[in-house]
Design a protein around this motif. Structure first.
Motif, PDB file in Angstrom:
ATOM      1  N   LYS A   6     -42.311  10.415  43.582  1.00  0.00           N
ATOM      2  CA  LYS A   6     -41.011   9.741  43.622  1.00  0.00           C
ATOM      3  C   LYS A   6     -39.886  10.704  43.276  1.00  0.00           C
ATOM      4  O   LYS A   6     -38.799  10.636  43.866  1.00  0.00           O
ATOM      5  N   GLU A   7     -40.131  11.601  42.323  1.00  0.00           N
ATOM      6  CA  GLU A   7     -39.127  12.629  41.988  1.00  0.00           C
ATOM      7  C   GLU A   7     -38.863  13.527  43.189  1.00  0.00           C
ATOM      8  O   GLU A   7     -37.718  13.878  43.481  1.00  0.00           O
ATOM      9  N   ILE A   8     -39.925  13.905  43.879  1.00  0.00           N
ATOM     10  CA  ILE A   8     -39.784  14.759  45.069  1.00  0.00           C
ATOM     11  C   ILE A   8     -38.969  14.025  46.133  1.00  0.00           C
ATOM     12  O   ILE A   8     -38.045  14.588  46.731  1.00  0.00           O
ATOM     13  N   LEU A   9     -39.301  12.757  46.364  1.00  0.00           N
ATOM     14  CA  LEU A   9     -38.579  11.957  47.349  1.00  0.00           C
ATOM     15  C   LEU A   9     -37.100  11.867  46.991  1.00  0.00           C
ATOM     16  O   LEU A   9     -36.228  12.118  47.839  1.00  0.00           O
ATOM     17  N   ALA A  10     -36.809  11.503  45.752  1.00  0.00           N
ATOM     18  CA  ALA A  10     -35.418  11.333  45.316  1.00  0.00           C
ATOM     19  C   ALA A  10     -34.640  12.633  45.432  1.00  0.00           C
ATOM     20  O   ALA A  10     -33.491  12.641  45.891  1.00  0.00           O
ATOM     21  N   TYR A  65     -29.934   8.915  43.807  1.00  0.00           N
ATOM     22  CA  TYR A  65     -31.198   9.519  43.354  1.00  0.00           C
ATOM     23  C   TYR A  65     -32.079   8.464  42.703  1.00  0.00           C
ATOM     24  O   TYR A  65     -33.262   8.353  43.012  1.00  0.00           O
ATOM     25  N   GLN A  66     -31.492   7.664  41.805  1.00  0.00           N
ATOM     26  CA  GLN A  66     -32.259   6.673  41.072  1.00  0.00           C
ATOM     27  C   GLN A  66     -32.849   5.606  41.990  1.00  0.00           C
ATOM     28  O   GLN A  66     -33.946   5.094  41.740  1.00  0.00           O
ATOM     29  N   ALA A  91     -31.556  12.181  35.138  1.00  0.00           N
ATOM     30  CA  ALA A  91     -32.626  11.182  35.049  1.00  0.00           C
ATOM     31  C   ALA A  91     -33.690  11.618  34.050  1.00  0.00           C
ATOM     32  O   ALA A  91     -34.186  10.805  33.259  1.00  0.00           O
ATOM     33  N   ARG A  92     -34.040  12.894  34.068  1.00  0.00           N
ATOM     34  CA  ARG A  92     -35.061  13.386  33.143  1.00  0.00           C
ATOM     35  C   ARG A  92     -34.575  13.329  31.698  1.00  0.00           C
ATOM     36  O   ARG A  92     -35.363  13.107  30.774  1.00  0.00           O
ATOM     37  N   ALA A  93     -33.275  13.550  31.502  1.00  0.00           N
ATOM     38  CA  ALA A  93     -32.717  13.560  30.148  1.00  0.00           C
ATOM     39  C   ALA A  93     -32.893  12.213  29.456  1.00  0.00           C
ATOM     40  O   ALA A  93     -33.026  12.139  28.234  1.00  0.00           O
ATOM     41  N   GLU A 139     -52.382   9.573  42.478  1.00  0.00           N
ATOM     42  CA  GLU A 139     -52.342   8.253  41.853  1.00  0.00           C
ATOM     43  C   GLU A 139     -51.819   8.382  40.430  1.00  0.00           C
ATOM     44  O   GLU A 139     -51.645   9.482  39.907  1.00  0.00           O
ATOM     45  N   GLY A 140     -51.535   7.239  39.813  1.00  0.00           N
ATOM     46  CA  GLY A 140     -51.061   7.248  38.429  1.00  0.00           C
ATOM     47  C   GLY A 140     -49.767   8.012  38.257  1.00  0.00           C
ATOM     48  O   GLY A 140     -48.800   7.818  38.995  1.00  0.00           O
ATOM     49  N   SER A 141     -49.765   8.920  37.269  1.00  0.00           N
ATOM     50  CA  SER A 141     -48.547   9.678  36.958  1.00  0.00           C
ATOM     51  C   SER A 141     -48.143  10.593  38.107  1.00  0.00           C
ATOM     52  O   SER A 141     -46.972  10.973  38.225  1.00  0.00           O
TER      53      SER A 141
END
Length: 407
Positions: free
Chosen positions: A290-294, A249-250, A314-316, A282-284
């Motif tokens: 990237k979260e969606i991709l992972a 995931y990372q 990862a969010r933690a 763009e930006g954030s």
């Protein structure tokens, strides 16, 4: 949008032998196609990932995939993209690797009710008589033409063994055998396989007077022109015992901003229209992409439960939330000295550094923290009481971390 047009829109198609015929076959579910996988390790890796996704897409469109395990070609070794000869493997190692591949491929391809086939080219290559092969196949290959192939040309300066020189003939023979045995009319593969694939279509035309087709898939490269799927510690594997679901995931969570949309198009099954909408992000918002991709890729390889755990872990790290799903490094009493452990030893035990000297440098450069507190003393120690229960979050740099606790 039909499947061929979707493959083009996703940027997956590199070269084709006959575009109109291939479009007609795949769009109407008439392609029986194969992709070869040489068993050079006991797990598939990210380098195989796009091929597996392509097989899944084409099968969903009604076409029939053949997963060809290279139990025979693996005895020789593909020289494509290599600066030296591959290490030769034993028959037992090759068979073990083939068995591992079968299990992993079943997550992507439906082999039930003859919807797909899995075959091993050892079944025909290992029984070939050398003189008969020379007479049957040899006249149809020009040495001059073979030497112009990229896979051979780049090796000529350092030396190309006669063993490897036969690889193109073996792969071409595979297509010829699959055409006769299973009606396989198409071969797909990485763009570095183009010369080998053309050899197969030409052999079928010369020997059988029939047409067969080849299409290469765009190689997965980052914006710097390097192959994706490699880390400092090696390949990103699909086997959870070699690359954990969290690390998998990372890897995708940390792709470059310039690569995330391309990876979403080429690797996920999200609607192309949804991905096109993200082109304006763009930006954030790119971090969200990237979260969606992972998440999508981890779910595809390891299942929904592991994808959720990896995402929550990862969010933690970046919040005060529950660290339950973080990757864990467990210490034992033997790892402690007089009831505590120094932070350098803990970095090594958690596999966040490969040596004590690397750990020392990371601390001196201000890149190590424990539970959010930066560590500046290379002699800093963590007592046993702190490690008991939930343990501590040990972080090195911005993206490497583990929860460290006492077993």
């Amino acid at each position: 949008m039909k499947i061929y047009e979707e493959l083009k829109a996703r940027g997956l198609i590199a070269q084709v032998t006959d575009e109109e015929e291939i479009r007609e076959l795949v769009n109407n579910g008439k392609a029986t196609f194969y992709i070869g996988f040489d068993p050079t390790a006991d797990s598939l890796h990210v380098g195989h990932f796009m091929a597996l996704c392509l097989m899944k897409r084409l099968q969903m469109a009604g076409n029939k995939p053949i997963a060809l395990l290279g139990g025979g070609t693996g005895m020789i070794g593909d020289p494509s993209g290599r600066s030296d000869m591959r290490q030769m493997m034993t028959v037992e190692t090759i068979q073990h690797n083939c068995d591992c591949f079968k299990q992993q491929m079943s997550r992507f391809i439906d082999f039930s009710e003859d919807r797909a086939l899995m075959v091993n080219n050892a079944d025909w290559l290992m029984d070939l008589n050398y003189v008969e092969l020379l007479r049957e196949v040899g006249p149809h290959f020009s040495v001059n033409r073979m030497l112009t192939a990229e896979c051979y040309r780049q090796r000529m300066e350092k030396g190309l063994s006669f063993l490897e020189f036969n690889y193109m003939i073996m792969q071409s023979y595979d297509f010829y055998a699959l055409y006769q045995k299973y009606g396989c009319n198409m071969q797909f593969g990485g763009d570095d396989q183009w010369s080998n694939m053309l050899g197969g279509t030409e052999l079928i035309r010369r020997k059988l007077g029939k047409d067969a087709y080849a299409m290469t898939i765009t190689l997965l490269m980052n914006s710097e022109g390097k192959k994706m799927g490699k880390t400092q510690s090696g390949a990103v594997w699909l086997d959870p015992n070699k690359t954990s679901p969290f690390d998998f995931y990372q890897y995708w969570r940390n792709v470059g901003d310039a690569d995330v949309l391309k990876c979403l198009r080429m690797l996920t099954f999200l609607p192309i229209e949804q991905i096109d909408e993200m082109d304006r992000w763009e930006g954030s918002q790119l971090n969200q992409a990237k979260e969606i991709l992972a998440y999508e890729l981890t779910e595809l390889v390891h299942g929904e439960e592991e994808a959720k755990k990896a995402q929550e872990g990862a969010r933690a790290l970046f919040s005060s939330g529950n660290a339950e799903n973080m990757p864990v490094a467990e210490l034992t009493e033997e790892d402690l000295t007089e009831g505590s452990i120094d932070v350098i030893s803990m970095l090594v035990k958690a596999e966040l550094v490969t040596s004590r000297s690397e750990g020392r440098r990371a601390i001196e450069q201000g890149g190590v923290s424990v539970d959010g507190e930066k560590i500046t003393d290379i002699h800093h120690e963590i007592p046993k009481e702190v490690l008991a229960g939930d343990g501590v979050v040990l972080k090195r740099g911005k993206k490497k971390f583990k929860k460290v606790c006492l077993k």
